[in-house]
Design an enzyme around this catalytic site. Structure first.
Site, PDB file in Angstrom:
ATOM      1  N   ARG A  25       4.300  -1.783   8.712  1.00 16.82           N
ATOM      2  CA  ARG A  25       4.253  -0.328   8.881  1.00 16.82           C
ATOM      3  C   ARG A  25       4.387   0.397   7.542  1.00 16.82           C
ATOM      4  NH1 ARG A  25       3.200  -2.825  12.657  1.00 16.82           N
ATOM      5  NH2 ARG A  25       3.374  -2.332  14.858  1.00 16.82           N
ATOM      6  N   GLU A  31       1.136   0.065   5.845  1.00 17.82           N
ATOM      7  CA  GLU A  31       0.163   0.956   6.470  1.00 17.82           C
ATOM      8  C   GLU A  31       0.324   2.392   5.974  1.00 17.82           C
ATOM      9  OE1 GLU A  31      -1.165   0.479  10.843  1.00 17.82           O
ATOM     10  OE2 GLU A  31       0.110   2.252  10.833  1.00 17.82           O
ATOM     11  N   SER A  47       7.263   5.935 -11.154  1.00 15.06           N
ATOM     12  CA  SER A  47       7.675   4.587 -11.531  1.00 15.06           C
ATOM     13  C   SER A  47       8.297   3.838 -10.348  1.00 15.06           C
ATOM     14  CB  SER A  47       8.694   4.646 -12.667  1.00 15.06           C
ATOM     15  OG  SER A  47       9.097   3.326 -13.017  1.00 15.06           O
TER      16      SER A  47
END
Lengths: 160, 160, 160, 160, 160, 160, 160, 160, 160, 160
Positions: free
Chosen positions: G100, G103, G126
């Site tokens: 997830r 995604e 960063s």
């Protein structure tokens, strides 16, 4: 009866001859079996010609041009080069029919190797000095079967 | 005559039964053809059994245990489960003999599809309801050829 | 002078014979060239044998066993099977020396195809009915060159 | 005799010069061997030029423009840049002819490395300071063989 | 101060010498800089030796064996072969420090090519006839910078 | 002298500005070194600008428009956005010159990490707060060398 | 309450310290939150330490050794090196929880870039000069929410 | 100030609406922040809408059409379908800014999982029932930081 | 009747509990259906537990320990952690039975999306708040059919 | 209500019929459910027809042509060929809705196999002799659930 056709947007990397031939075939509404009889080759070989996976002889080109009423010069310029094989497909194949063939190799690959090595020695079955043929079988119970024959020359490894 | 053998370090993901069977085969020095005759199955199917790509029937296990003089209980516990197919190989295959079969699928995949669709309609040739057989042919010029037959049930797509 | 050796932890998928042979070679401190002279094969073929990429004849096994003072039965059981080629390497190769050969195929692949097709027709150069040889050349300016010769049978595609 | 041709839809990532040159070649109906003689380069190098895998010298461009009757300025603007190599192919190669070369690297890669290291020390055979040549051989039995020669400078690793 | 160490379970494909050397280094608690001074090589080269990416000369082996009090014969048998480079890493690199170097190639690759081609002609910077050096810089504002120098021989493509 | 050019069919995913700039450069026949002097940036940075891998300041756009006699509004609309880096290349790189840089990362990646960690602690060399410079060197023997300098800020990992 | 544990057969490439620490944690039956309080670091950082993705300070090692009653010397030798990050996972992640997060990057990656570029200019956030924190939220309807905060230093591209 | 723009040749697989919207944005010269205020959504959500990663409500379409003076019917036909998410990017991401987010998942993925499992039980943080927000922070030393907040509903695995 | 078993050499990355449980199942000779009845869960969920793809409740562990006569403490230590899902398989699946499920996703994926979007709006079917069930059906013609039911919560995308 | 639409730039490899049909659907503003009722097929099958993943019967073509007022000859020439399945998607799927289905296969694949093997023996569930159906469920708490039914013929492996 349905015919095999080509939708170029699905196969953008086929050679131009594929478009020419499939369009002519769709127009004339003929099967690969019919074309094969006409030009004296196996139907799988003819389909391979259409997909740019086999080389056409000068006679093939003449026969195809005549049969489909395509300008001979055009077809010759599109088909006289050497096939750049492997452009019709990406592996692993996503088409279920072709995937089943791929799966046979995946599942039985080492079994074939073991049996062929024992029967023939150290070498390979050529995929070049090779022919194939497809046949339909209906068994006594009315079930339909596909028979595919693969015939390749046995090539032993050279000892050096 | 050389026999097909298994070097486990080359196939770390095969099931334990593969080691048992290949060791027994090496000890008894028999071909897959000989084993096939003994247990009444095709030699490709037998090789597939050895590589864990096919299911052994209870009789197969009994016959193999007896023929190779392996403890039946041991073999049964190693072979009675369901095959976890596809563990013998990584695709694309690196073994030249198996690669040639892969190349046939790569080169003729769409040609087979086109011909089969025209002959049988929309569907696939099953790789499950399927058998295969290998034969050796020596032609009149003394050349050796491999003949592989693939026979699969035709499955039409369900209309829903 | 340094010798080619094998560190098994770097090649866990080679067959057992590779370990046996490389250990014997390290112990005896001999080059592939020396072994090749002893058993009458090309040194590339000998190195391929060591990496499990070529088949040993019964005589090769006898000669190697004798030369390296290895138990013949042990070596025979490790080497009499058929090579399971392609286990020595992952492609693309990460070793710079091997990568350069890969790069030659990548860069000149289509150029070779075009030239070979025009010279020989539609077909391939066999990698099975094939031999190779390596030679060292020092030119007049003192520069060192590698010469690799590849010789393969031309296989024309079967017309079917 | 058939000639090697280019079908742009199969190679959409080649530079524009490739189209120009292959079209001119098809029109003039000449082999790479003939072009090579005309411009004084090896035929593999010429084919590489056509596929955008080699740099043309100003003289090459002049000679090609004249030989094929192409406008010099056009050809110069298309060919005077530096080749962006590797655009003609995707690896692993799907074309069977090129795959066989790839397979030679896959199968004999470590054998070459072992032999070259022992003969030359720690280093590589350059693929840049490199030339190659193809020859046709017909043996006494009438069999046709391909001979490919690879010649590359030996580069030892710098010690630092 | 922390030292670079090796955890073998994270690098199962390094050669045995890597374990030997890193263990000795951890025991003696020395930096690559210190080892480099001792054996007269650049510290990057020394680290490359430890990871099996560079060849040790006979003197290097003697010096390392003495410095680390390792049995000379053991170290020699582990290090006298030719490095099988590329076994320390999988690409793309997952380690952030190494990924940044990879990213520089990804982002500036074509810019380097364009500039080098214009400055040097058609060719490459050798990664074999090559050395590299790392330096620490603290600027006037107290910021710390890494300076990496790459120095490789320019190799022009051979015209053939 | 040859100039670096761009053939769009080889790089279909570069931004429009790349075409505009490379066409202008080809027309004016200038090197990246010359452009760099004109607009006050490093030549690698300029090449990166051309390939869409670096951001142009408003002054850069003005200077480039003026120098190449391109309409300022057009160039501004094509270049004022933020670079979408990484579109110029597919990894691993197939271009031999760029591959050599990739190989340096592959071969020396862990050596750099070990040395940098010991010299600087736990962190990375930034590829963002970063500059690079290329220089040509001819040694006393007349050999040509490439020197590439990489300078990046050291970033220690935050402790949290 | 369940605790996060480590099954080494599922993570064969983690460093030895991971096994030591997870075993101690399982034995003592404590959460990462508890350990974090004990050693004064964020719980995500502690979990990262356990997976070998973060560097332990000498004090961390002392505190962990004491808290878990592990021999200090053992833990120090296992943890004092520099983390070899990225060994805990293969991308794309197969674990649904981690997928997830992946995604989110896949779906919102360019949206983040566009917004960050407009807010901060040309640069990156960063991942090194970086910290993260997780919080649990129960809304008024009794639904449970995860809040993950990412905080990274903005690094502008250097102009050169 | 620079604005985020879209160069279609770099993103050939985005939907048509992306082109329409980015062109309108470039013409009107507005930031995502400004658009977000106008249509009452978060700026990351707006950027996601532009990249085709989020669904526009009928009101969003009306507001965008009005704000950018685009024909409502045109925009509606381009935006009223359901987003086909994931078309804006290939993973792993090559853009450095997006790669850093990917690296956070790669490095801290298992740490997040361990902490979330201990805090919430067996489940995942939803990426669907999810929102995100970006904020700029300037610390007392003048350093600029990015804060990204991820908020997702916790979904426990169903027991069945 | 045959039972599903586990051969650890084919699944080296499963957690230890998988071995414990499958060995106990083989010893007791029971089906997943029987175990499911015993512990009050669906048989697919039980199989998922065995493969480490589902979380066992404390009661599940007690019940399994008792049913299989395994030491409770041992099983608890092996099963009380959180599943690290996705370790049982590599995608694309090579097992034909699992591949067919994968093919359904490949072939009907966009059809499901289109239909679900029209029926439910913009969102997804959860794979977490999810259950599944398998049933056997024999139709009137004696053909055997598999029925798989997937039931997942509909999650609409949050508007933000 | 929103309708599923097709943006061709996101799916360049679908057949021409997909464009024709989706444009007609958008124009007529009808759901797949409505079309399904009209032509007497399941709505998933209709969506599959639109994406080129299912074969249309001659009656389907007539019905679709009439319903959407498309020229029958045009639609027939675009739809009468055999579907070239798998062109609508790249795996792993990036669309979250489709990924969840993929994840179900990834997570429960071996669980399904184990249960099906025990219930049905050695074989597969056909994806060809197969139908599927989607239903919406609202539970008593007002939660919305998706129910997907998969029904496939059980195919036992042939014994040979």
């Amino acid at each position: 009866m349905s015919l095999a056709t080509l939708d170029v947007s699905q196969h953008p990397n086929l050679r131009t001859a594929s478009t020419t031939l499939f369009e002519a075939k769709a127009k004339k509404q003929v099967t690969f079996e019919a074309i094969a009889k006409e030009i004296g080759r196996d139907e799988v070989a003819v389909a391979a010609l259409f997909y740019g996976q086999a080389k056409a002889s000068p006679d093939d080109i003449k026969n195809l041009a005549k049969y489909f009423d395509i300008d001979h010069g055009t077809l010759e310029s599109q088909m006289s080069g050497f096939p750049d094989r492997g452009k019709s497909i990406e592996m692993p194949p996503r088409e279920p029919l072709i995937y089943r063939l791929y799966e046979i190799v995946q599942n039985y690959g080492y079994a074939y190797k073991a049996v062929l090595n024992e029967k023939f020695g150290d070498g390979i079955m050529s995929a070049i000095s090779f022919s194939t043929h497809v046949e339909k079988e209906v068994d006594k119970d009315g079930n339909t079967w596909v028979n595919i024959k693969l015939r390749g020359k046995w090539l032993p490894y050279t000892r050096f």
